[in-house]
Write a protein that holds these residues in place. Structure first.
Motif, PDB file in Angstrom:
ATOM      1  N   VAL A 250       5.791  -5.532  -6.094  1.00 25.32           N
ATOM      2  CA  VAL A 250       6.903  -5.171  -5.197  1.00 25.32           C
ATOM      3  C   VAL A 250       6.345  -4.820  -3.808  1.00 25.32           C
ATOM      4  CG1 VAL A 250       8.699  -3.435  -4.765  1.00 25.32           C
ATOM      5  CG2 VAL A 250       8.536  -4.509  -7.000  1.00 25.32           C
ATOM      6  N   ASN A 251       5.213  -4.110  -3.772  1.00 26.13           N
ATOM      7  CA  ASN A 251       4.586  -3.805  -2.477  1.00 26.13           C
ATOM      8  C   ASN A 251       4.199  -5.089  -1.747  1.00 26.13           C
ATOM      9  OD1 ASN A 251       4.779  -1.065  -2.593  1.00 26.13           O
ATOM     10  ND2 ASN A 251       2.641  -0.670  -3.091  1.00 26.13           N
ATOM     11  N   SER A 252       3.654  -6.047  -2.510  1.00 29.22           N
ATOM     12  CA  SER A 252       3.207  -7.290  -1.857  1.00 29.22           C
ATOM     13  C   SER A 252       4.397  -8.038  -1.257  1.00 29.22           C
ATOM     14  CB  SER A 252       2.432  -8.163  -2.847  1.00 29.22           C
ATOM     15  OG  SER A 252       3.333  -8.890  -3.655  1.00 29.22           O
ATOM     16  N   LYS A 254       7.319  -6.288  -0.293  1.00 27.72           N
ATOM     17  CA  LYS A 254       7.811  -5.399   0.778  1.00 27.72           C
ATOM     18  C   LYS A 254       6.989  -5.552   2.050  1.00 27.72           C
ATOM     19  CE  LYS A 254       7.795  -1.270  -1.153  1.00 27.72           C
ATOM     20  NZ  LYS A 254       7.995   0.157  -1.496  1.00 27.72           N
ATOM     21  N   TYR A 255       5.655  -5.574   1.874  1.00 24.25           N
ATOM     22  CA  TYR A 255       4.770  -5.603   3.045  1.00 24.25           C
ATOM     23  C   TYR A 255       4.211  -7.003   3.304  1.00 24.25           C
ATOM     24  CZ  TYR A 255       5.258  -0.703   1.941  1.00 24.25           C
ATOM     25  OH  TYR A 255       5.796   0.519   1.659  1.00 24.25           O
ATOM     26  N   GLY A 256       4.791  -7.977   2.632  1.00 23.43           N
ATOM     27  CA  GLY A 256       4.360  -9.367   2.836  1.00 23.43           C
ATOM     28  C   GLY A 256       5.141  -9.984   3.983  1.00 23.43           C
ATOM     29  N   ARG A 298       1.362   7.018   3.624  1.00 21.23           N
ATOM     30  CA  ARG A 298       1.843   5.709   4.084  1.00 21.23           C
ATOM     31  C   ARG A 298       1.097   5.349   5.356  1.00 21.23           C
ATOM     32  NH1 ARG A 298       7.235   7.986   2.928  1.00 21.23           N
ATOM     33  NH2 ARG A 298       8.102   6.908   1.117  1.00 21.23           N
ATOM     34  N   THR A 299       0.875   4.076   5.557  1.00 24.18           N
ATOM     35  CA  THR A 299       0.265   3.665   6.826  1.00 24.18           C
ATOM     36  C   THR A 299       1.359   3.764   7.886  1.00 24.18           C
ATOM     37  OG1 THR A 299       0.935   1.386   6.554  1.00 24.18           O
ATOM     38  CG2 THR A 299      -1.173   2.005   5.587  1.00 24.18           C
ATOM     39  N   ASP A 300       0.974   3.765   9.161  1.00 28.07           N
ATOM     40  CA  ASP A 300       1.984   3.860  10.219  1.00 28.07           C
ATOM     41  C   ASP A 300       2.957   2.694  10.115  1.00 28.07           C
ATOM     42  OD1 ASP A 300       0.356   5.897  10.931  1.00 28.07           O
ATOM     43  OD2 ASP A 300      -0.730   4.733  12.448  1.00 28.07           O
ATOM     44  N   THR A 310       9.179   5.378  -2.358  1.00 31.10           N
ATOM     45  CA  THR A 310       9.028   6.832  -2.465  1.00 31.10           C
ATOM     46  C   THR A 310       7.683   7.299  -1.894  1.00 31.10           C
ATOM     47  OG1 THR A 310       8.007   6.634  -4.641  1.00 31.10           O
ATOM     48  CG2 THR A 310      10.404   6.884  -4.576  1.00 31.10           C
ATOM     49  N   GLY A 311       6.771   6.374  -1.662  1.00 31.58           N
ATOM     50  CA  GLY A 311       5.436   6.764  -1.178  1.00 31.58           C
ATOM     51  C   GLY A 311       4.565   7.248  -2.323  1.00 31.58           C
ATOM     52  N   LEU A 312       5.073   7.093  -3.561  1.00 37.26           N
ATOM     53  CA  LEU A 312       4.318   7.568  -4.731  1.00 37.26           C
ATOM     54  C   LEU A 312       3.780   6.421  -5.584  1.00 37.26           C
ATOM     55  CD1 LEU A 312       6.718  10.453  -5.805  1.00 37.26           C
ATOM     56  CD2 LEU A 312       4.461  10.715  -4.811  1.00 37.26           C
ATOM     57  N   GLY A 313       4.213   5.187  -5.237  1.00 40.79           N
ATOM     58  CA  GLY A 313       3.880   4.020  -6.057  1.00 40.79           C
ATOM     59  C   GLY A 313       2.389   3.860  -6.339  1.00 40.79           C
ATOM     60  N   LEU A 314       1.569   3.833  -5.276  1.00 41.27           N
ATOM     61  CA  LEU A 314       0.134   3.592  -5.479  1.00 41.27           C
ATOM     62  C   LEU A 314      -0.548   4.767  -6.175  1.00 41.27           C
ATOM     63  CD1 LEU A 314      -0.997   1.735  -2.224  1.00 41.27           C
ATOM     64  CD2 LEU A 314      -0.633   0.813  -4.520  1.00 41.27           C
ATOM     65  N   SER A 315      -0.018   5.970  -5.937  1.00 41.59           N
ATOM     66  CA  SER A 315      -0.586   7.138  -6.608  1.00 41.59           C
ATOM     67  C   SER A 315      -0.352   7.032  -8.125  1.00 41.59           C
ATOM     68  CB  SER A 315       0.077   8.395  -6.033  1.00 41.59           C
ATOM     69  OG  SER A 315      -0.335   9.509  -6.725  1.00 41.59           O
TER      70      SER A 315
HETATM   71  P1  ADP Z   1       5.704   3.078  -0.711  1.00 45.61           P
HETATM   72  O1  ADP Z   1       6.810   3.611  -1.533  1.00 45.61           O
HETATM   73  O2  ADP Z   1       5.729   3.578   0.716  1.00 45.61           O
HETATM   74  O3  ADP Z   1       5.560   1.593  -0.814  1.00 45.61           O
HETATM   75  P2  ADP Z   1       3.153   3.151  -2.066  1.00 45.61           P
HETATM   76  O4  ADP Z   1       2.388   4.290  -2.631  1.00 45.61           O
HETATM   77  O5  ADP Z   1       3.517   2.059  -2.991  1.00 45.61           O
HETATM   78  O6  ADP Z   1       4.408   3.775  -1.352  1.00 45.61           O
HETATM   79  O7  ADP Z   1       2.304   2.546  -0.884  1.00 45.61           O
HETATM   80  C1  ADP Z   1       1.748   3.401   0.086  1.00 45.61           C
HETATM   81  C2  ADP Z   1       1.585   2.692   1.419  1.00 45.61           C
HETATM   82  O8  ADP Z   1       0.579   1.692   1.311  1.00 45.61           O
HETATM   83  C3  ADP Z   1       2.819   1.919   1.867  1.00 45.61           C
HETATM   84  O9  ADP Z   1       3.725   2.764   2.554  1.00 45.61           O
HETATM   85  C4  ADP Z   1       2.223   0.870   2.765  1.00 45.61           C
HETATM   86  O10 ADP Z   1       2.001   1.428   4.040  1.00 45.61           O
HETATM   87  C5  ADP Z   1       0.869   0.598   2.139  1.00 45.61           C
HETATM   88  N1  ADP Z   1       0.839  -0.609   1.288  1.00 45.61           N
HETATM   89  C6  ADP Z   1       0.922  -0.663  -0.068  1.00 45.61           C
HETATM   90  N2  ADP Z   1       0.811  -1.931  -0.531  1.00 45.61           N
HETATM   91  C7  ADP Z   1       0.658  -2.707   0.558  1.00 45.61           C
HETATM   92  C8  ADP Z   1       0.473  -4.124   0.755  1.00 45.61           C
HETATM   93  N3  ADP Z   1       0.450  -4.990  -0.265  1.00 45.61           N
HETATM   94  N4  ADP Z   1       0.324  -4.563   2.028  1.00 45.61           N
HETATM   95  C9  ADP Z   1       0.342  -3.708   3.075  1.00 45.61           C
HETATM   96  N5  ADP Z   1       0.497  -2.358   2.960  1.00 45.61           N
HETATM   97  C10 ADP Z   1       0.668  -1.870   1.724  1.00 45.61           C
END
Ligand code: ADP
Length: 349
Positions: A250-252, A254-256, A298-300, A310-315
């Motif tokens: 889902v991140n890939s 969202k940020y793709g 989160r990155t800028d 939620t900003g908790l996904g990767l954690s």
């Molecule tokens: P969020 O709910 O904000 O997606 P995550 O913990 O999943 O929270 O991700 C933390 C941050 O890492 C994201 O806000 C984004 O800035 C960055 N990020 C995660 N996955 C990617 C990705 N595939 N490409 C670019 N940035 C990413």
């Protein structure tokens, strides 16, 4: 005078006493004009022996009483009660012995103090982050409700739209609470992993199919590249690994980038299978890599887009992988893409 033991001190004092006594006797004999070197020798040795043992006992008693008190105090204040209290060894350099104990105790105290300070600032930051994350949806809901109460409810152009938006904010709050719940369970170790033999390639294929609609919205192509020439059986908790793959995929998306591509690859690594989720999206600056798996980090760019996450996904992802005693890594270049890779233990065939 460094590293004096009670014996060393007693010897020095008794040498001084014996010499003084011998000199006095020598002068007494000198003035009575009958100097006997044998008697002087006997006086010297007997006063040396008597004073040596006398002082040794006195010093040991004194040190034992005083130092034992300090020793007891340090040991009773020691945070780690497993540090058994070693007895004082009077034949050794007692002062260095005690100063080592004090330095060691001080070091441990400082470490504990730093740990408590970190925990406190972490707690403060965590509460701040949670309230910040809840503020946005709550204020949004309040805004929609107020508008509806002030007449919007009867305005067919906005009423359903505002209710739907308020509901979206409620869903965001639910997602946050659910993620917080998972994180606290993972951290407290109350979640038991249900380890089973699973085919990770098949599981990934199912997840990719379920995310196709989401990917199509952004014209992103989801693909699977299997370089393994046999079934990829791993020992893992299927639900938890599904959550890991869904979060990464889902991140890939969202940020793709529009029209981009996400590919999941598998590699054979002796005892493990390496799984890579690679996109060609916006990428992540090097300075963020270290902290990216922290809660709410989160990155800028991620923040600016307000992706609704939620900003908790990767954690959560990192916690799940670590609960499997495995690791997760990130390689990423801005405007080129990101690759998240993790390992899972192979199941016995
Ligand atoms: P969020 O709910 O904000 O997606 P995550 O913990 O999943 O929270 O991700 C933390 C941050 O890492 C994201 O806000 C984004 O800035 C960055 N990020 C995660 N996955 C990617 C990705 N595939 N490409 C670019 N940035 C990413």
């Amino acid at each position: 005078m460094k590293n004096l033991t009670p014996k060393g001190i007693a010897l020095r004092i008794s040498l001084f006493v014996a010499t003084t006594v011998t000199i006095i006797v020598f002068f007494a004999e000198f003035f009575s004009e009958s100097i006997h070197f044998l008697s002087l020798f006997l006086v010297f040795t007997s006063s040396l022996i008597i004073s040596y043992f006398g002082f040794l006992i006195a010093i040991e008693q004194f040190i034992y009483k005083k130092i034992k008190l300090i020793y007891r105090l340090i040991h009773s204040l020691k945070l780690n009660k497993d540090d058994a209290m070693s007895d004082i060894n009077l034949s050794k350099d007692i002062i260095s012995q005690v100063s080592h104990e004090v330095i060691d105790w001080d070091k441990k105290n400082k470490m504990e103090f730093e740990r408590l300070k970190d925990m406190e600032s972490f707690r403060r930051e965590f509460v701040g982050n949670v309230s910040h994350e809840l503020k946005t949806p709550i204020f949004n809901i309040q805004g929609y409700l107020l508008t509806l109460m002030e007449g919007g409810l009867y305005d067919e152009k906005i009423n359903m739209d505002y209710l739907a938006k308020a509901n979206k904010s409620v869903e965001r709050m639910i997602a946050l609470i659910e993620d917080l719940d998972i994180i606290s369970k993972l951290e407290s170790g109350t979640i038991e992993l249900d380890l089973k033999k699973i085919n990770i390639v098949d599981l990934t294929q199912e997840i990719l199919s379920s995310l196709e609609i989401k990917a199509n919205d952004k014209n992103i192509k989801l693909g699977l590249h299997n370089t393994l020439n046999k079934p990829a059986w791993v020992m893992a908790d299927a639900d938890k690994i599904t959550q890991v793959l869904v979060n990464l995929l889902v991140n890939s998306i969202k940020y793709g980038k529009e029209g981009g591509e996400t590919t999941v690859r598998f590699y054979d690594m002796d005892e493990n299978i390496l799984i890579e989720v690679a996109d060609n999206g916006q990428g992540i600056e090097e300075k963020h890599h270290k902290r990216l798996f922290e809660r709410f980090y989160r990155t800028d760019r991620g923040r600016a887009r307000d992706s609704g996450g939620t900003g908790l996904g990767l954690s959560i992802v990192k916690h799940i992988i670590e609960a499997h005693h495995q690791t997760i890594n990130l390689r990423s270049t801005v405007d080129v893409g990101s690759t998240f890779s993790f390992t899972l233990k192979k199941a016995k065939q």
